[in-house]
Design a protein around this motif. Sequence first.
Motif, PDB file in Angstrom:
ATOM      1  N   UNK A  17       0.834  -1.194   0.000  1.00  0.00           N
ATOM      2  CA  UNK A  17       0.000   0.000   0.000  1.00  0.00           C
ATOM      3  C   UNK A  17       0.869   1.244   0.000  1.00  0.00           C
ATOM      4  N   UNK A  18       0.250   2.346  -0.343  1.00  0.00           N
ATOM      5  CA  UNK A  18       0.955   3.616  -0.271  1.00  0.00           C
ATOM      6  C   UNK A  18       1.216   3.954   1.188  1.00  0.00           C
ATOM      7  N   UNK A  19       2.046   4.927   1.393  1.00  0.00           N
ATOM      8  CA  UNK A  19       2.342   5.383   2.746  1.00  0.00           C
ATOM      9  C   UNK A  19       1.153   6.157   3.281  1.00  0.00           C
ATOM     10  N   UNK A  20       0.952   6.155   4.593  1.00  0.00           N
ATOM     11  CA  UNK A  20      -0.171   6.907   5.164  1.00  0.00           C
ATOM     12  C   UNK A  20      -0.016   8.401   4.880  1.00  0.00           C
ATOM     13  N   UNK A  21      -1.102   9.156   4.902  1.00  0.00           N
ATOM     14  CA  UNK A  21      -1.052  10.576   4.527  1.00  0.00           C
ATOM     15  C   UNK A  21      -0.091  11.413   5.368  1.00  0.00           C
ATOM     16  N   UNK A  22       0.156  11.031   6.614  1.00  0.00           N
ATOM     17  CA  UNK A  22       1.055  11.809   7.474  1.00  0.00           C
ATOM     18  C   UNK A  22       2.530  11.468   7.266  1.00  0.00           C
ATOM     19  N   UNK A  23       2.809  10.499   6.418  1.00  0.00           N
ATOM     20  CA  UNK A  23       4.188  10.096   6.150  1.00  0.00           C
ATOM     21  C   UNK A  23       4.877  11.076   5.216  1.00  0.00           C
ATOM     22  N   UNK A  24       6.162  11.284   5.418  1.00  0.00           N
ATOM     23  CA  UNK A  24       6.925  12.147   4.517  1.00  0.00           C
ATOM     24  C   UNK A  24       7.015  11.541   3.120  1.00  0.00           C
ATOM     25  N   UNK A  25       6.698  10.265   2.989  1.00  0.00           N
ATOM     26  CA  UNK A  25       6.767   9.591   1.699  1.00  0.00           C
ATOM     27  C   UNK A  25       5.400   9.458   1.017  1.00  0.00           C
ATOM     28  N   UNK A  26       4.360   9.989   1.637  1.00  0.00           N
ATOM     29  CA  UNK A  26       3.010   9.914   1.074  1.00  0.00           C
ATOM     30  C   UNK A  26       2.989  10.566  -0.300  1.00  0.00           C
ATOM     31  N   UNK A  27       2.405   9.879  -1.255  1.00  0.00           N
ATOM     32  CA  UNK A  27       2.275  10.421  -2.600  1.00  0.00           C
ATOM     33  C   UNK A  27       3.468  10.198  -3.504  1.00  0.00           C
ATOM     34  N   UNK A  28       4.567   9.707  -2.944  1.00  0.00           N
ATOM     35  CA  UNK A  28       5.733   9.434  -3.785  1.00  0.00           C
ATOM     36  C   UNK A  28       5.571   8.088  -4.475  1.00  0.00           C
ATOM     37  N   UNK A  29       5.904   8.016  -5.733  1.00  0.00           N
ATOM     38  CA  UNK A  29       5.809   6.728  -6.420  1.00  0.00           C
ATOM     39  C   UNK A  29       6.928   5.783  -5.989  1.00  0.00           C
TER      40      UNK A  29
END
Length: 120
Positions: A17-29
């Motif tokens: 899964x993608x990183x959670x929204x609070x992660x600094x990596x959220x939204x990175x492919x």
Amino acid sequence: MTNPIQAMFEAGIVEATDFPPESRYSGLPTKTIKGLDGRVITYVTRRFVAQPDAFATQAYRVVTQGERLDQIAATDIGNPEGFWHLCDANGAVFAEELEVPGREVRLTLPQGVPGAEEEL
């Protein structure tokens, strides 16, 4: 020995899964590369950090003896895992750079959220 969790990802038993929204990596492919031994290795692409002046300042606070950045983040922004926001906004690569007693740390809004002075 193969990491059992990685093996489940690779076999499709557990979906990555993608990183959670609070992660600094959220939204990175993520990307993959094939290792010399044939294993497929998944990694997160590079994260580019905005310059500190891209963040709207809310306040400043002075670090006290023994304080850690996660404690400051918990107290001042409500999320101990959000210490990286403070690093980004203060131009620090490592949290330890801001954990110096007497250091003034700038508390900001998230990147892209305008401050009161910017709304005028």
